[in-house]
Design a protein around this motif. Structure first.
Motif, short mmCIF file in Angstrom:
data_model
loop_
_atom_site.label_atom_id
_atom_site.label_comp_id
_atom_site.label_asym_id
_atom_site.label_seq_id
_atom_site.Cartn_x
_atom_site.Cartn_y
_atom_site.Cartn_z
N VAL A 151 2.93 5.98 -2.86
CA VAL A 151 4.02 6.88 -3.23
C VAL A 151 4.19 6.93 -4.74
N TRP A 152 4.09 5.78 -5.41
CA TRP A 152 4.23 5.77 -6.86
C TRP A 152 3.15 6.64 -7.51
N GLU A 153 1.91 6.49 -7.05
CA GLU A 153 0.84 7.30 -7.61
C GLU A 153 1.07 8.78 -7.32
N ALA A 154 1.55 9.08 -6.10
CA ALA A 154 1.75 10.46 -5.71
C ALA A 154 2.88 11.14 -6.49
N SER B 79 -0.93 15.35 -1.31
CA SER B 79 -1.26 14.97 0.06
C SER B 79 -1.94 13.62 0.08
N ILE B 80 -1.55 12.80 1.06
CA ILE B 80 -2.20 11.51 1.24
C ILE B 80 -2.95 11.47 2.57
N VAL B 81 -3.12 12.63 3.21
CA VAL B 81 -3.66 12.69 4.57
C VAL B 81 -5.02 13.36 4.57
N LEU C 218 0.82 -1.21 0.00
CA LEU C 218 0.00 0.00 0.00
C LEU C 218 0.86 1.26 0.00
N VAL C 219 1.89 1.29 0.85
CA VAL C 219 2.71 2.50 0.91
C VAL C 219 3.45 2.72 -0.40
N GLY C 220 3.97 1.65 -0.99
CA GLY C 220 4.69 1.79 -2.25
C GLY C 220 3.81 2.26 -3.38
N MET C 221 2.61 1.68 -3.47
CA MET C 221 1.69 2.09 -4.53
C MET C 221 1.21 3.51 -4.32
N VAL D 106 5.24 5.56 5.11
CA VAL D 106 5.17 6.10 3.75
C VAL D 106 6.41 6.90 3.41
N GLY D 107 6.84 7.73 4.34
CA GLY D 107 7.98 8.61 4.09
C GLY D 107 9.25 7.87 3.75
N SER D 108 9.51 6.75 4.44
CA SER D 108 10.74 6.00 4.18
C SER D 108 10.76 5.42 2.78
N VAL D 109 9.59 5.09 2.24
CA VAL D 109 9.49 4.62 0.86
C VAL D 109 9.58 5.80 -0.10
#
Length: 335
Positions: free
Chosen positions: A129-132, A234-236, A124-127, A154-157
């Protein structure tokens, strides 16, 4: 593990025996080797999405596992294939379970270099970030990217992917995490708890992209650090009103991401993993029976023995044979 009531984690979950699901046309049945806990799970458990979640419910969205059975027309995979995917949000059974059914179009083959625990912690986090960064912000080599919360799940990815895209990466993180985020690929780390981050970034000439993983006043303050025609992603969820008038002064573009599942993003992430440019950060691994403890940890609580919220992701090892986080096992779901 079923969500039986909305509220605190200690009263929310109960272990239940449910019928094993069967794959329909175009679907595969997957033995879930690992899943993980995300902020979306916390929101769901608290009742933020109670209109979309009928209790009792199995929640969760990350899966790394092994195909057990295929439905009619599901020809992309065979039993024994190791796969990973993001289950659709609020649609059918979630992933806090031993088995899960999913449309094969959402599934990709797991990178061989990742354990199931690692893969589940990246989905989930990788997808997201990729979309973002790729699909929305369109980050280009040489651009400067600000990642808020670079030591988080999320940030580390995001730091790793932004670096892989050829960007100069600035991230906010506590001083104790500066060495960690630098090792991930950050060029500059700023201690957000020690004062205002804006002057430091403006002194660098501003940034082209801001990735907001923390909320609060990030949306309204982003124009202060953006170069002309900069982008904010933003993802929040931000329930408080935000004044974005300053965004007009820099011709800013804002994107709000609620990630959608799909094979293409997973295959792109897999290529970065294979190239050695992306690795999930797994801060804790708990068994499925301890989902309650995983929620407590993610919310910043402690579960004893000094264990409090770790860096990176909290993964759930559903199958007892997959406790590794080093990508060494190769037997998948064999018993």
């Amino acid at each position: 593990m079923q969500l039986v009531r909305f509220g605190d984690p200690e009263v929310a979950f109960a272990a239940r025996e449910l019928p094993r699901p069967a794959p329909g046309p175009g679907q595969v049945l997957v033995r879930v080797m690992a899943t993980s806990v995300n902020p979306l799970d916390l929101q769901t458990r608290r009742g933020d999405y109670r209109d979309q979640v009928a209790l009792p419910a199995v929640i969760g969205n990350d899966v790394s596992g092994v195909v057990v059975e295929t439905g009619p027309g599901a020809d992309d995979f065979q039993p024994g294939d190791e796969v990973w995917y993001l289950a659709p949000m609020f649609a059918g059974q979630g992933t806090y379970a031993e088995f899960h059914v999913v449309d094969q179009a959402l599934v990709a083959r797991k990178p061989a270099g990742l354990s199931h625990v690692e893969a589940a912690g990246l989905v989930l986090v990788g997808m997201t970030v990729w979309e973002a960064l790729v699909e929305r912000a369109g980050v280009r080599p040489g651009e400067r990217v600000l990642v808020h919360g670079g030591a988080g799940g999320v940030g580390s990815v995001a730091v790793q992917i932004a670096s892989a895209l050829g960007a100069e990466v600035i991230t906010t993180a506590r001083t104790r995490d500066h060495e960690f985020v630098t090792e991930l690929g950050a060029d500059t780390a700023i201690d957000f708890s020690a004062g205002d981050y804006v002057p430091q970034i403006r002194a660098m000439g501003g940034v082209h992209v801001v990735l907001d993983t923390v909320g609060r006043d990030t949306l309204s303050r982003s124009p202060e650090v953006l170069a002309d025609r900069g982008r904010v992603v933003s993802i929040v969820d931000t329930p408080e009103p935000q004044n974005l008038l300053a965004a007009w002064g820099v011709n800013a573009t804002y994107h709000f991401v609620f990630v959608s599942p799909g094979r293409a993003k997973l295959e792109a992430l897999g290529r970065l993993v294979d190239q050695g440019r992306l690795r999930p950060v797994i801060g804790a691994v708990l068994p499925l029976a301890d989902v309650t403890k995983a929620h407590v940890l993610l919310e910043g609580g402690s579960i004893g023995e000094g264990r409090s919220r770790p860096r990176g992701k909290i993964a759930i090892a559903v199958h007892p044979l997959d406790q590794s986080t080093h990508g060494t096992e190769s037997s998948g779901g064999k018993e």
